[in-house]
Write a protein that holds these residues in place. Structure first.
Motif, short mmCIF file in Angstrom:
data_model
loop_
_atom_site.label_atom_id
_atom_site.label_comp_id
_atom_site.label_asym_id
_atom_site.label_seq_id
_atom_site.Cartn_x
_atom_site.Cartn_y
_atom_site.Cartn_z
N ASP A 82 -75.23 38.43 -61.49
CA ASP A 82 -75.94 39.46 -60.71
C ASP A 82 -75.11 40.73 -60.81
N ALA A 83 -75.39 41.54 -61.84
CA ALA A 83 -74.50 42.65 -62.15
C ALA A 83 -75.16 44.01 -62.09
N THR A 84 -76.30 44.15 -61.40
CA THR A 84 -76.99 45.43 -61.40
C THR A 84 -76.37 46.45 -60.46
N GLY A 85 -75.68 45.99 -59.41
CA GLY A 85 -75.01 46.92 -58.51
C GLY A 85 -75.91 47.40 -57.39
N ASN A 86 -75.65 48.62 -56.91
CA ASN A 86 -76.34 49.20 -55.77
C ASN A 86 -77.83 49.39 -56.09
N GLY A 117 -84.42 48.78 -74.25
CA GLY A 117 -85.84 48.69 -73.94
C GLY A 117 -86.28 49.35 -72.67
N LEU A 118 -85.41 50.13 -72.02
CA LEU A 118 -85.80 50.84 -70.80
C LEU A 118 -86.14 52.28 -71.16
N THR A 119 -87.35 52.71 -70.83
CA THR A 119 -87.80 54.07 -71.15
C THR A 119 -88.60 54.64 -69.99
N GLY A 120 -88.89 55.95 -70.09
CA GLY A 120 -89.77 56.59 -69.11
C GLY A 120 -89.28 56.46 -67.69
N ARG A 121 -90.21 56.12 -66.79
CA ARG A 121 -89.90 56.07 -65.36
C ARG A 121 -88.89 54.99 -65.00
N SER A 122 -88.78 53.94 -65.82
CA SER A 122 -87.84 52.87 -65.50
C SER A 122 -86.39 53.36 -65.52
N THR A 124 -85.40 56.24 -64.20
CA THR A 124 -85.13 57.10 -63.03
C THR A 124 -85.61 56.50 -61.71
N GLN A 125 -86.12 55.28 -61.75
CA GLN A 125 -86.53 54.61 -60.51
C GLN A 125 -85.35 53.83 -59.94
N PRO A 126 -85.29 53.64 -58.61
CA PRO A 126 -84.25 52.80 -58.02
C PRO A 126 -84.30 51.38 -58.60
N LEU A 127 -83.16 50.78 -58.75
CA LEU A 127 -83.09 49.43 -59.31
C LEU A 127 -83.97 48.45 -58.54
N ARG A 128 -84.07 48.64 -57.22
CA ARG A 128 -84.83 47.68 -56.41
C ARG A 128 -86.31 47.66 -56.77
N THR A 129 -86.80 48.70 -57.44
CA THR A 129 -88.21 48.76 -57.82
C THR A 129 -88.47 48.19 -59.21
N LEU A 130 -87.41 47.85 -59.94
CA LEU A 130 -87.57 47.34 -61.29
C LEU A 130 -87.78 45.83 -61.28
N SER A 131 -88.40 45.32 -62.31
CA SER A 131 -88.57 43.87 -62.44
C SER A 131 -87.22 43.21 -62.70
N ALA A 132 -87.20 41.89 -62.54
CA ALA A 132 -85.95 41.15 -62.80
C ALA A 132 -85.49 41.34 -64.25
N GLY A 133 -86.45 41.35 -65.17
CA GLY A 133 -86.09 41.54 -66.57
C GLY A 133 -85.52 42.93 -66.83
N GLN A 134 -86.10 43.96 -66.21
CA GLN A 134 -85.58 45.32 -66.37
C GLN A 134 -84.18 45.44 -65.76
N GLN A 135 -83.97 44.83 -64.60
CA GLN A 135 -82.65 44.86 -63.98
C GLN A 135 -81.63 44.17 -64.87
N ARG A 136 -82.03 43.08 -65.51
CA ARG A 136 -81.12 42.40 -66.43
C ARG A 136 -80.76 43.31 -67.59
N LEU A 157 -79.36 35.47 -70.42
CA LEU A 157 -80.72 35.32 -70.93
C LEU A 157 -81.77 35.21 -69.83
N ASN A 158 -81.33 35.03 -68.60
CA ASN A 158 -82.27 34.89 -67.49
C ASN A 158 -83.16 36.12 -67.37
N ALA A 159 -84.44 35.89 -67.12
CA ALA A 159 -85.45 36.92 -66.86
C ALA A 159 -85.82 37.75 -68.08
N LEU A 160 -85.31 37.39 -69.26
CA LEU A 160 -85.67 38.11 -70.49
C LEU A 160 -86.79 37.36 -71.20
N ASP A 161 -87.68 38.12 -71.87
CA ASP A 161 -88.70 37.47 -72.67
C ASP A 161 -88.09 36.97 -73.98
N ALA A 162 -88.87 36.22 -74.74
CA ALA A 162 -88.33 35.57 -75.94
C ALA A 162 -87.79 36.57 -76.94
#
Length: 202
Positions: A82-86, A117-122, A124-136, A157-162
């Protein structure tokens, strides 16, 4: 070379692991596997200097990492489970903070996130609003700029697609091919050549 020599890890009076010995040389990917509760994260904590073994030694290039922690810290890139931080920070802010703390290239944060793979609004949005895969991906994007010889990752590898799992594992293989050392815990098989240590049998 990362080595652990006859290490024993206990929780209270219960022995979780050991005695366990292994050499993890440059140019290798090591997969630590086993069911929940077997001690994978506890072992990772010992390998990165966060928890001293109850017996035995962990060494980097011959130095006991608890006697000379600087020998490991200057070559280590550690990504925790669990390394996403604040969670109030944006993806860019969170990665910049991590890179600044670890002495890596903070200005490269945006490019690193896009590479993962993170682009656009992802971005500049707070981490809490991102999906588990995006946070990973935010946590893993550090690998895009890391110059550390040793990568240690707990359940990356948790929460990542194939497709993302395959791409990440190819990055592990490339780091090993360049002479680096990679240590990974995962419930899932790695689609690359890796030395497997089954902790359930240790």
């Amino acid at each position: 070379m990362l080595q652990f020599d006859s290490i024993v890890l206990r929780r209270g009076r219960k022995t979780l692991l050991g005695p366990l010995s292994a050499d993890l040389p440059p140019g290798s990917v090591t997969h630590l596997q086993g069911p929940n509760g077997v001690g994978k994260t506890t072992l990772i904590h010992a390998l990165v200097g966060l928890r001293e073994p109850d017996a035995g030694q962990v060494r980097w290039n011959g130095d006991d990492i608890f006697e000379r922690p600087e020998s490991l810290r200057r070559v280590l890139c550690y990504v925790a489970h669990d390394a996403t931080g604040n969670a109030a920070l944006t993806a860019v802010e969170a990665l910049r903070f991590t890179l600044a703390v670890t002495g890596e290239e903070a200005d490269a944060a945006t490019d690193a996130l896009r590479e993962f793979g993170l682009t656009g609004r992802s971005l500049t949005q707070p981490l809490r609003t991102l999906s588990a895969g995006q946070q990973r991906r935010v946590a893993l994007a550090r690998l895009a700029v890391s110059k550390a010889a040793l990568w240690v990752l707990d359940e990356p590898l948790n929460a990542l697609d194939a497709a993302s799992r395959d791409a990440l594992c190819q990055r592990f293989a490339q780091h090993a091919q360049a002479g680096g050392t990679v240590v990974v815990t995962s419930h899932q098989p790695l689609p690359i050549d890796a030395h497997c240590i089954d902790l359930a049998a240790a």
